[in-house]
Scaffold this motif. Structure first.
Motif, PDB file in Angstrom:
ATOM      1  N   ARG A 154       0.820  -1.218   0.000  1.00 23.22           N
ATOM      2  CA  ARG A 154       0.000   0.000   0.000  1.00 23.22           C
ATOM      3  C   ARG A 154       0.852   1.265   0.000  1.00 23.22           C
ATOM      4  O   ARG A 154       0.318   2.372   0.041  1.00 23.22           O
ATOM      5  CB  ARG A 154      -0.918   0.043   1.230  1.00 23.22           C
ATOM      6  CG  ARG A 154      -1.814  -1.150   1.420  1.00 23.22           C
ATOM      7  CD  ARG A 154      -2.787  -1.324   0.290  1.00 23.22           C
ATOM      8  NE  ARG A 154      -3.686  -0.193   0.135  1.00 23.22           N
ATOM      9  CZ  ARG A 154      -4.625  -0.105  -0.827  1.00 23.22           C
ATOM     10  NH1 ARG A 154      -4.739  -1.079  -1.711  1.00 23.22           N
ATOM     11  NH2 ARG A 154      -5.407   0.952  -0.908  1.00 23.22           N
ATOM     12  N   ARG A 155       2.184   1.140  -0.036  1.00 22.43           N
ATOM     13  CA  ARG A 155       3.052   2.317  -0.035  1.00 22.43           C
ATOM     14  C   ARG A 155       3.499   2.641  -1.456  1.00 22.43           C
ATOM     15  O   ARG A 155       3.813   1.754  -2.246  1.00 22.43           O
ATOM     16  CB  ARG A 155       4.290   2.113   0.833  1.00 22.43           C
ATOM     17  CG  ARG A 155       4.039   1.937   2.303  1.00 22.43           C
ATOM     18  CD  ARG A 155       5.364   1.765   3.030  1.00 22.43           C
ATOM     19  NE  ARG A 155       6.126   3.009   3.095  1.00 22.43           N
ATOM     20  CZ  ARG A 155       7.449   3.093   3.086  1.00 22.43           C
ATOM     21  NH1 ARG A 155       8.186   2.002   2.964  1.00 22.43           N
ATOM     22  NH2 ARG A 155       8.050   4.249   3.168  1.00 22.43           N
ATOM     23  N   THR A 171      -1.743  13.138  -3.789  1.00 21.10           N
ATOM     24  CA  THR A 171      -2.028  13.059  -2.351  1.00 21.10           C
ATOM     25  C   THR A 171      -3.525  12.932  -2.096  1.00 21.10           C
ATOM     26  O   THR A 171      -3.966  12.152  -1.235  1.00 21.10           O
ATOM     27  CB  THR A 171      -1.469  14.295  -1.630  1.00 21.10           C
ATOM     28  OG1 THR A 171      -0.055  14.376  -1.842  1.00 21.10           O
ATOM     29  CG2 THR A 171      -1.746  14.239  -0.139  1.00 21.10           C
ATOM     30  N   ALA A 174      -4.561   9.461  -3.087  1.00 16.87           N
ATOM     31  CA  ALA A 174      -4.030   8.485  -2.137  1.00 16.87           C
ATOM     32  C   ALA A 174      -4.851   8.447  -0.856  1.00 16.87           C
ATOM     33  O   ALA A 174      -5.105   7.373  -0.298  1.00 16.87           O
ATOM     34  CB  ALA A 174      -2.567   8.815  -1.819  1.00 16.87           C
ATOM     35  N   HIS A 175      -5.290   9.617  -0.395  1.00 15.97           N
ATOM     36  CA  HIS A 175      -6.080   9.695   0.839  1.00 15.97           C
ATOM     37  C   HIS A 175      -7.352   8.864   0.732  1.00 15.97           C
ATOM     38  O   HIS A 175      -7.708   8.109   1.644  1.00 15.97           O
ATOM     39  CB  HIS A 175      -6.415  11.155   1.136  1.00 15.97           C
ATOM     40  CG  HIS A 175      -7.396  11.330   2.263  1.00 15.97           C
ATOM     41  ND1 HIS A 175      -7.037  11.177   3.590  1.00 15.97           N
ATOM     42  CD2 HIS A 175      -8.731  11.638   2.252  1.00 15.97           C
ATOM     43  CE1 HIS A 175      -8.101  11.388   4.354  1.00 15.97           C
ATOM     44  NE2 HIS A 175      -9.132  11.665   3.568  1.00 15.97           N
ATOM     45  N   GLY A 178      -6.652   4.947   0.433  1.00 15.75           N
ATOM     46  CA  GLY A 178      -5.941   4.266   1.512  1.00 15.75           C
ATOM     47  C   GLY A 178      -4.511   3.933   1.162  1.00 15.75           C
ATOM     48  O   GLY A 178      -3.954   2.927   1.613  1.00 15.75           O
ATOM     49  N   ILE A 179      -3.890   4.787   0.349  1.00 16.88           N
ATOM     50  CA  ILE A 179      -2.506   4.574  -0.077  1.00 16.88           C
ATOM     51  C   ILE A 179      -1.587   5.469   0.740  1.00 16.88           C
ATOM     52  O   ILE A 179      -1.870   6.645   0.956  1.00 16.88           O
ATOM     53  CB  ILE A 179      -2.354   4.883  -1.583  1.00 16.88           C
ATOM     54  CG1 ILE A 179      -3.210   3.920  -2.408  1.00 16.88           C
ATOM     55  CG2 ILE A 179      -0.892   4.792  -2.009  1.00 16.88           C
ATOM     56  CD1 ILE A 179      -3.271   4.264  -3.880  1.00 16.88           C
ATOM     57  N   ASP A 180      -0.482   4.907   1.190  1.00 19.03           N
ATOM     58  CA  ASP A 180       0.515   5.656   1.962  1.00 19.03           C
ATOM     59  C   ASP A 180       1.544   6.227   0.986  1.00 19.03           C
ATOM     60  O   ASP A 180       2.354   5.499   0.423  1.00 19.03           O
ATOM     61  CB  ASP A 180       1.191   4.718   2.966  1.00 19.03           C
ATOM     62  CG  ASP A 180       2.218   5.447   3.828  1.00 19.03           C
ATOM     63  OD1 ASP A 180       2.274   6.696   3.769  1.00 19.03           O
ATOM     64  OD2 ASP A 180       2.984   4.763   4.538  1.00 19.03           O
ATOM     65  N   LEU A 181       1.497   7.544   0.794  1.00 17.46           N
ATOM     66  CA  LEU A 181       2.382   8.219  -0.148  1.00 17.46           C
ATOM     67  C   LEU A 181       3.561   8.822   0.617  1.00 17.46           C
ATOM     68  O   LEU A 181       3.370   9.592   1.550  1.00 17.46           O
ATOM     69  CB  LEU A 181       1.596   9.318  -0.877  1.00 17.46           C
ATOM     70  CG  LEU A 181       2.108   9.800  -2.239  1.00 17.46           C
ATOM     71  CD1 LEU A 181       2.134   8.650  -3.230  1.00 17.46           C
ATOM     72  CD2 LEU A 181       1.215  10.917  -2.747  1.00 17.46           C
ATOM     73  N   TYR A 182       4.778   8.464   0.201  1.00 14.84           N
ATOM     74  CA  TYR A 182       5.972   8.941   0.897  1.00 14.84           C
ATOM     75  C   TYR A 182       6.857   9.690  -0.098  1.00 14.84           C
ATOM     76  O   TYR A 182       7.229   9.152  -1.149  1.00 14.84           O
ATOM     77  CB  TYR A 182       6.748   7.777   1.508  1.00 14.84           C
ATOM     78  CG  TYR A 182       8.061   8.179   2.167  1.00 14.84           C
ATOM     79  CD1 TYR A 182       8.084   8.663   3.474  1.00 14.84           C
ATOM     80  CD2 TYR A 182       9.263   8.104   1.473  1.00 14.84           C
ATOM     81  CE1 TYR A 182       9.278   9.043   4.076  1.00 14.84           C
ATOM     82  CE2 TYR A 182      10.463   8.477   2.062  1.00 14.84           C
ATOM     83  CZ  TYR A 182      10.466   8.948   3.365  1.00 14.84           C
ATOM     84  OH  TYR A 182      11.637   9.334   3.952  1.00 14.84           O
ATOM     85  N   GLU A 199      14.262   2.875   1.732  1.00 14.36           N
ATOM     86  CA  GLU A 199      12.805   2.817   1.876  1.00 14.36           C
ATOM     87  C   GLU A 199      12.239   1.545   1.253  1.00 14.36           C
ATOM     88  O   GLU A 199      11.302   0.947   1.777  1.00 14.36           O
ATOM     89  CB  GLU A 199      12.171   4.053   1.229  1.00 14.36           C
ATOM     90  CG  GLU A 199      12.400   5.345   1.989  1.00 14.36           C
ATOM     91  CD  GLU A 199      11.790   5.326   3.386  1.00 14.36           C
ATOM     92  OE1 GLU A 199      10.702   4.724   3.560  1.00 14.36           O
ATOM     93  OE2 GLU A 199      12.413   5.887   4.306  1.00 14.36           O
ATOM     94  N   ASP A 204       6.623  -3.350   1.731  1.00 13.61           N
ATOM     95  CA  ASP A 204       5.270  -2.822   1.512  1.00 13.61           C
ATOM     96  C   ASP A 204       5.253  -1.679   0.492  1.00 13.61           C
ATOM     97  O   ASP A 204       4.433  -0.775   0.586  1.00 13.61           O
ATOM     98  CB  ASP A 204       4.652  -2.356   2.834  1.00 13.61           C
ATOM     99  CG  ASP A 204       3.140  -2.127   2.713  1.00 13.61           C
ATOM    100  OD1 ASP A 204       2.493  -2.893   1.971  1.00 13.61           O
ATOM    101  OD2 ASP A 204       2.629  -1.177   3.328  1.00 13.61           O
TER     102      ASP A 204
END
Length: 450
Positions: A154-155, A171, A174-175, A178-182, A199, A204
């Protein structure tokens, strides 16, 4: 009350009101508070003849100030050959919609197929879809595509050197997904490969997205990026300025799994921010995860063959293919809501690339590169500018100014120039093939002496 240009008669209105169980049009709006209803007369001008209407809009248009553009950061002032608008205005193009009935949509399907072919050649990828809404949403769709392809991860990692507007759109997507954006950190104006590897090692990670050239105009070296991603079962995605790929190393050559970006640089006017056209290309193994339409070519099952006339048999025919991927088929199982788009803009790009040809695309890119480097050389001579990052750049570069940036920016505007984009106390200048040596010299002459 009936209106001249509305087709409904009084009997039509009564039939519709009876159908919904009310006796008047006012009853439709009964729940709207009286305090917010408008009861006055509309401030509409008196009727005008055609000549007066034209004069009115010419007068309004004259209020706009036309500026010579040295700004970019995602939108570029490239030349549009005059034949393109004339071809786009043909009725068969302007009136066409989604070509689900292939039998009567061969023209539309044909030009989309040609668009796809050109984009795969430009990006060095296997497959292209029938375009997206714009470059920012194409990037967001690629992010979701990577997550869908990974099934569990999910990242998604994105380069800190990506355009801030693209990141903002990603962003928001992604919100809600349910995606974790880094965002990876910027190191001397480029993406840090070592941080990327660290990373990825955490696991994940569904995919990594970088930009070429990046938001500062720098041409980054992505050697080792694809290998690092693939070692950790993550997809490598590149967001590229379409026109620049005529001379830069393609996403396919970098080992990318997905290539996205905006096609606006392929001759589409800036036109106040749109409409534009996003492109999306990928490797063949990801074709069933790709959103949007794909047009394929086949051989017609010839009616002439059935009646014994075989000379016209086996002609090319174009169809929508693999439609089970699409939102209108998959419905709840779809990973994307992209189902239709402005294919008229895909036609725009197709005509532009056809007119320019490979050599023309290269020449336009080379002129843009040469103009940007000439502008930087001249700005450097003033003694008032310094590159924020001393890295190779293409047709765009980021500089600091040793004076009042806002005052300089306004000075440019007053003289008829859009002098770059303001960014954190500096300016990002962009040059295209439209900018002449005289225009560049005039812009530089406006810089005050130290």
């Amino acid at each position: 009350m009936t209106y001249k240009y509305f087709p409904h008669t009084e009997d039509d209105l009564k039939a519709m009101l009876n159908r919904v169980g009310i006796d008047s049009v006012d009853a439709l709006y009964a729940q709207i508070p009286e305090s917010i209803r408008f009861r006055g007369d509309y401030k509409l001008p008196s009727e005008m003849c055609e000549m007066e209407v034209r004069q009115l809009f010419e007068k309004l248009g004259s209020l706009n100030k036309q500026l010579t553009c040295f700004a970019g950061m995602g939108v570029y002032d490239h030349y549009t050959p005059s034949v393109i608008p004339q071809l786009l205005q043909r009725s068969e193009f302007l009136t066409s919609y989604t070509p689900y009935q292939a039998e009567i949509s061969q023209g539309t399907l044909h030009y989309i197929f040609e668009y796809q072919s050109m984009m795969t050649e430009l990006t060095g990828m296997d497959i292209s879809n029938a375009s997206m809404y714009d470059g920012t949403t194409a990037a967001a769709e690629a992010m979701m595509m990577a997550v869908a392809a990974s099934k569990k991860a999910r990242r998604v990692l994105i380069a800190g050197t990506m355009n801030a507007l693209t990141v903002k759109v990603m962003t928001r997507y992604a919100h809600h997904q349910g995606i974790d954006l880094y965002a990876l950190h910027i190191k001397d104006g480029v993406t840090d490969l070592e941080e990327l590897k660290a990373e990825l090692a955490k696991g994940d990670v569904a995919g990594v997205m970088v930009q070429q050239p990046n938001a500062f105009g720098i041409v980054e070296d992505y050697t080792g990026f694809a290998e690092a991603c693939h070692e950790q079962k993550a997809l490598f995605m590149m967001n590229c300025v379409a026109a620049d790929l005529a001379v830069l190393k393609t996403p396919g050559e970098w080992g990318a799994d997905i290539a996205v970006g905006d096609g606006q640089s392929l001759g589409i006017p800036m036109q106040f921010g749109g409409p534009y056209v996003g492109y999306m290309c990928c490797t063949e193994k990801l074709i069933r995860k790709m959103p949007g339409r794909i047009v394929g070519m086949t051989k017609a099952t010839s009616r002439q063959q059935q009646v014994g006339n075989e000379e016209n048999g086996g002609q090319r025919a174009f169809v929508l293919t693999l439609q089970a991927r699409e939102q209108h088929i998959r419905r709840q199982k779809a990973t994307s809501n992209i189902c239709s788009n402005q294919s008229l803009m895909a036609l725009f790009v197709t005509i532009y690339c056809s007119l320019m040809g490979k050599q023309g695309l290269k020449e336009a890119a080379q002129l843009s590169y040469a103009g940007a480097h000439y502008l930087w050389d001249e700005l450097k001579k003033t003694g008032r500018f310094q590159l924020v990052f001393d890295k190779p750049f293409f047709n765009e570069f980021y500089v600091n100014y040793d004076g009042d940036v806002d005052a300089l920016y306004q000075r440019f505007i007053d003289a008829g120039f859009l002098g770059g984009v303001r960014l954190e106390g500096g300016l990002v200048f962009a040059v295209t093939e439209k900018r002449t040596k005289e225009e560049i010299d005039n812009l530089v002459s406006l810089v005050p002496a130290p």
